[in-house]
Motif scaffolding. Structure first.
Motif, PDB file in Angstrom:
ATOM      1  N   TRP A 115       0.896  -1.190   0.078  1.00 37.46           N
ATOM      2  CA  TRP A 115       0.057  -0.148   0.031  1.00 37.46           C
ATOM      3  C   TRP A 115       0.931   1.190   0.157  1.00 37.46           C
ATOM      4  N   ASP A 116       2.097   1.301   0.528  1.00 34.72           N
ATOM      5  CA  ASP A 116       2.970   2.239   0.628  1.00 34.72           C
ATOM      6  C   ASP A 116       3.565   2.701  -0.823  1.00 34.72           C
ATOM      7  N   PHE A 117       3.215   2.015  -1.744  1.00 38.32           N
ATOM      8  CA  PHE A 117       3.777   2.078  -3.154  1.00 38.32           C
ATOM      9  C   PHE A 117       2.609   2.044  -4.159  1.00 38.32           C
ATOM     10  N   SER A 118       1.326   2.407  -3.459  1.00 31.95           N
ATOM     11  CA  SER A 118       0.213   2.307  -4.331  1.00 31.95           C
ATOM     12  C   SER A 118      -0.482   3.521  -4.444  1.00 31.95           C
ATOM     13  N   GLN A 119       0.177   4.760  -4.262  1.00 30.44           N
ATOM     14  CA  GLN A 119      -0.626   6.087  -4.434  1.00 30.44           C
ATOM     15  C   GLN A 119      -0.870   6.419  -5.738  1.00 30.44           C
ATOM     16  N   PRO A 120      -2.351   6.409  -6.018  1.00 32.34           N
ATOM     17  CA  PRO A 120      -2.643   6.835  -7.468  1.00 32.34           C
ATOM     18  C   PRO A 120      -1.859   7.929  -8.028  1.00 32.34           C
ATOM     19  N   LEU A 121      -1.324   7.736  -9.157  1.00 27.14           N
ATOM     20  CA  LEU A 121      -0.772   8.768 -10.077  1.00 27.14           C
ATOM     21  C   LEU A 121      -1.259  10.039 -10.134  1.00 27.14           C
ATOM     22  N   PHE A 122      -0.676  11.205  -9.801  1.00 30.05           N
ATOM     23  CA  PHE A 122      -1.015  12.503  -9.748  1.00 30.05           C
ATOM     24  C   PHE A 122      -2.232  12.543  -8.968  1.00 30.05           C
ATOM     25  N   ASN A 123      -2.269  12.001  -7.684  1.00 30.96           N
ATOM     26  CA  ASN A 123      -3.334  12.013  -6.842  1.00 30.96           C
ATOM     27  C   ASN A 123      -3.304  13.638  -6.117  1.00 30.96           C
ATOM     28  N   ASP A 124      -4.471  14.252  -6.196  1.00 32.38           N
ATOM     29  CA  ASP A 124      -4.579  15.408  -5.513  1.00 32.38           C
ATOM     30  C   ASP A 124      -5.847  15.606  -4.634  1.00 32.38           C
ATOM     31  N   PRO A 125      -5.730  15.876  -3.384  1.00 31.73           N
ATOM     32  CA  PRO A 125      -4.183  16.094  -2.782  1.00 31.73           C
ATOM     33  C   PRO A 125      -3.601  14.827  -2.457  1.00 31.73           C
ATOM     34  N   LEU A 126      -2.193  14.959  -2.118  1.00 28.40           N
ATOM     35  CA  LEU A 126      -1.446  13.691  -2.113  1.00 28.40           C
ATOM     36  C   LEU A 126      -1.590  12.882  -0.713  1.00 28.40           C
ATOM     37  N   VAL A 127      -1.562  11.619  -1.025  1.00 27.62           N
ATOM     38  CA  VAL A 127      -1.721  10.890   0.431  1.00 27.62           C
ATOM     39  C   VAL A 127      -0.374  10.213   0.501  1.00 27.62           C
ATOM     40  N   PHE A 128      -0.329   9.489   1.841  1.00 25.96           N
ATOM     41  CA  PHE A 128       0.860   9.055   2.113  1.00 25.96           C
ATOM     42  C   PHE A 128       1.101   7.806   1.269  1.00 25.96           C
ATOM     43  N   GLY A 129       2.445   7.604   0.682  1.00 31.67           N
ATOM     44  CA  GLY A 129       2.933   6.607  -0.158  1.00 31.67           C
ATOM     45  C   GLY A 129       3.420   7.213  -1.471  1.00 31.67           C
ATOM     46  N   THR A 130       3.987   6.159  -2.075  1.00 26.90           N
ATOM     47  CA  THR A 130       4.515   6.607  -3.507  1.00 26.90           C
ATOM     48  C   THR A 130       3.693   5.911  -4.571  1.00 26.90           C
ATOM     49  N   SER A 131       4.147   6.206  -5.897  1.00 28.34           N
ATOM     50  CA  SER A 131       3.122   5.549  -6.752  1.00 28.34           C
ATOM     51  C   SER A 131       3.959   4.461  -7.579  1.00 28.34           C
ATOM     52  N   PHE A 132       5.247   3.679  -6.963  1.00 28.98           N
ATOM     53  CA  PHE A 132       5.795   2.820  -7.756  1.00 28.98           C
ATOM     54  C   PHE A 132       5.163   1.789  -8.255  1.00 28.98           C
ATOM     55  N   LEU A 133       4.094   1.071  -7.611  1.00 27.72           N
ATOM     56  CA  LEU A 133       3.365  -0.152  -8.351  1.00 27.72           C
ATOM     57  C   LEU A 133       2.239   0.297  -8.742  1.00 27.72           C
ATOM     58  N   GLU A 134       2.130   1.693  -9.117  1.00 28.71           N
ATOM     59  CA  GLU A 134       1.017   2.249 -10.035  1.00 28.71           C
ATOM     60  C   GLU A 134       1.652   2.686 -11.237  1.00 28.71           C
ATOM     61  N   LEU A 135       2.775   2.764 -11.530  1.00 30.69           N
ATOM     62  CA  LEU A 135       3.654   3.108 -12.593  1.00 30.69           C
ATOM     63  C   LEU A 135       3.381   1.943 -13.920  1.00 30.69           C
ATOM     64  N   PRO A 136       2.606   2.157 -14.941  1.00 30.39           N
ATOM     65  CA  PRO A 136       2.597   1.063 -15.871  1.00 30.39           C
ATOM     66  C   PRO A 136       3.857   0.566 -16.127  1.00 30.39           C
ATOM     67  N   GLU A 137       5.138   1.186 -16.033  1.00 28.75           N
ATOM     68  CA  GLU A 137       6.226   0.853 -16.451  1.00 28.75           C
ATOM     69  C   GLU A 137       6.513  -0.435 -15.570  1.00 28.75           C
ATOM     70  N   PHE A 138       6.134  -0.756 -14.524  1.00 22.71           N
ATOM     71  CA  PHE A 138       6.525  -1.780 -13.462  1.00 22.71           C
ATOM     72  C   PHE A 138       5.533  -2.646 -13.367  1.00 22.71           C
ATOM     73  N   TYR A 139       4.400  -2.765 -14.430  1.00 20.13           N
ATOM     74  CA  TYR A 139       3.178  -3.566 -14.076  1.00 20.13           C
ATOM     75  C   TYR A 139       3.612  -5.163 -14.296  1.00 20.13           C
ATOM     76  N   ASN A 140       4.690  -5.234 -14.992  1.00 17.90           N
ATOM     77  CA  ASN A 140       4.906  -6.825 -15.161  1.00 17.90           C
ATOM     78  C   ASN A 140       6.179  -7.115 -14.232  1.00 17.90           C
ATOM     79  N   VAL A 141       6.717  -6.439 -13.412  1.00 19.63           N
ATOM     80  CA  VAL A 141       7.655  -6.933 -12.654  1.00 19.63           C
ATOM     81  C   VAL A 141       7.087  -7.451 -11.415  1.00 19.63           C
ATOM     82  N   THR A 142       7.591  -8.518 -10.626  1.00 18.03           N
ATOM     83  CA  THR A 142       7.098  -9.136  -9.484  1.00 18.03           C
ATOM     84  C   THR A 142       7.875  -8.393  -8.369  1.00 18.03           C
ATOM     85  N   ALA A 143       6.999  -8.054  -7.426  1.00 17.55           N
ATOM     86  CA  ALA A 143       7.743  -7.213  -6.373  1.00 17.55           C
ATOM     87  C   ALA A 143       7.415  -8.233  -5.118  1.00 17.55           C
ATOM     88  N   LEU A 144       8.433  -8.633  -4.305  1.00 13.93           N
ATOM     89  CA  LEU A 144       8.343  -9.187  -2.962  1.00 13.93           C
ATOM     90  C   LEU A 144       8.245  -8.152  -1.838  1.00 13.93           C
TER      91      LEU A 144
END
Length: 444
Positions: free
Chosen positions: A177-206
């Motif tokens: 959840w800490d990497f699941s902030q919606p892209l360009f969320n306004d206002p910002l909520v806690f977290g980053t958007s790493f797992l929301e980036l289409p660029e990393f949709y195919n990567v397995t994250a442990l």
């Protein structure tokens, strides 16, 4: 840790790191290991993505100064000088612990085209700190873009383009959840958007905790403080756990529950306070409930505070807190304390590789938190209704699970390596997951 000590540690780690990289890629496997469908290639990242992040260990006061936890390749300092297996391990060091173990994985290959999986030694959880607690808090949607640019455009682009990331995996030591902030969320909520980036949709994250409907991530156990170096120390601990007198029926080690609002931790604390004045006669226990106050993180790096009481308890209550999962679940298993789970997302729907879903009834007790909080169900009544013979069988199953949730020490003995630990099972699961994903892509 004074700056000079941190500098010396980083210098030593860099030396050992490159020593192992050389040895790993100069001998592609242990001759006695069958590496069929198990080959892994480690991508070579610039230090900005891993080692440099360790040198910033004291720069995030709102998070913590994690410099003391870097010792022993992320295991932390020993609990005492004569300790062989116990460390003051911080869960956020799993990326470092995992990386160190990857360097001695027996089926490494220097040829990415021959690899069944590609490991990316990126410390994503540590890199996220600058977005969560540091100066780039307003740029959290950019988390990971520089890594993607390097993987795809700078360093051997053909490694990525061969399967467009489907064969890549990494460890990220925070809840997903800490990497699941919606892209360009306004206002910002806690977290980053790493797992929301289409660029990393195919990567397995442990991660240490997955979302309710995960796509990229798979949860793996939190690191505990127990990291035995050989089979003798592991078996000695198992024997101690098996012989331990269980004088307490149930135990809760944690904080919270002081709010007036209804929640399961509050219900647990109130029930525990009430039953401490009750007689345990006829139950076979000296105490019905024990509460170990771990408020404000006072237990996190001091396993003695909670492991001794856990060794004396039959059941360890594992309610959700700020997030559904808890490191304490794994601490309790290592103490032979039967976990009592209050929602499926706390464990059953998380750690399927390590704690198979179909076996939960054999080693744990499930009590819906809604029944406790809103329907007046007493945890004491549920646990005392379980026959003692069944409790003994459940504890034996817990003991069977112990190797699966521990991370043995790097460089451990050959005898201990014969028992699959949390790292081994994570690698097996990752290889199988990537194989399945690649077959799905090929069939499209």
């Amino acid at each position: 840790m004074p700056p000079i000590m941190t500098t010396n540690f980083i210098t030593l780690f860099v030396f050992v790191f490159f020593l192992f990289i050389f040895s790993a890629n100069s001998q592609d496997s242990d001759l006695e290991t069958d590496c069929t469908n198990k080959w892994i290639h480690i991508r070579h990242l610039p230090p900005q993505f891993n080692l440099d992040l360790l040198s910033n260990c004291s720069e995030y006061p709102l998070f913590d100064n994690f410099c003391p936890y870097l010792a022993n390749h992320g295991l932390g300092q020993k609990t005492h000088n004569k300790s062989h297996s116990w460390y003051r391990t911080d869960p956020s060091m799993l990326e470092l612990i995992f990386h160190r173990r990857m360097l001695e994985y027996p089926c490494l290959t220097s040829d990415p085209s021959q690899a069944n999986a590609i490991y990316v030694p990126y410390y994503g959880g540590l890199d996220s700190l600058k977005y969560l607690y540091g100066p780039e808090v307003n740029s959290s949607f950019q988390h990971g873009l520089d890594l993607y640019d390097f993987l795809v455009h700078v360093d051997s682009p053909n490694i990525w383009s061969r399967n467009y990331g489907h064969d890549h995996f990494m460890v990220m030591t925070r809840p997903a959840w800490d990497f699941s902030q919606p892209l360009f969320n306004d206002p910002l909520v806690f977290g980053t958007s790493f797992l929301e980036l289409p660029e990393f949709y195919n990567v397995t994250a442990l991660t240490i905790e997955g979302r309710a409907y995960p796509w990229q991530e798979q949860a793996i156990p939190y690191p505990t403080s127990f990291h035995p170096p050989n089979l003798a120390f592991f078996e000695s601990w198992v024997n101690r756990v098996r012989r331990s007198r269980r004088t307490t029926l149930m135990l809760f080690a944690g904080g919270g529950g002081i709010s007036a609002n209804p929640n399961v931790r509050r219900s647990i604390r109130l029930e525990c306070e009430n039953v401490t004045s009750m007689s345990a006669n006829g139950t076979g226990y000296e105490k019905l409930c024990e509460f170990v106050d771990c408020s404000n993180g006072i237990c996190e790096h001091d396993p003695i505070r909670f492991m001794k009481p856990m060794l004396q308890a039959s059941f360890c209550l594992q309610p959700p807190g700020d997030t559904p999962t808890r490191r304490s679940t794994f601490d309790g298993i290592l103490a032979g304390c039967i976990p009592v789970i209050f929602e499926d997302l706390s464990a059953k729907k998380q750690y399927g590789w390590h704690l198979p879903e179909e076996k939960y009834e054999e080693f744990s007790v499930s009590i819906p938190k809604e029944d406790v909080v809103f329907k007046g169900l007493k945890i004491l009544d549920v646990l005392t209704s379980i026959p003692r013979a069944q409790v003994r069988r459940m504890r034996e199953k817990v003991l069977e699970m112990m190797p699966r949730v521990m991370y043995r020490k790097h460089g451990s003995s050959l005898g201990l390596r014969s028992k699959k630990d949390a790292f081994d099972i994570a690698i097996e699961g990752t290889l199988e997951r990537i194989k399945s994903r690649l077959q799905e892509v090929a069939a499209q």
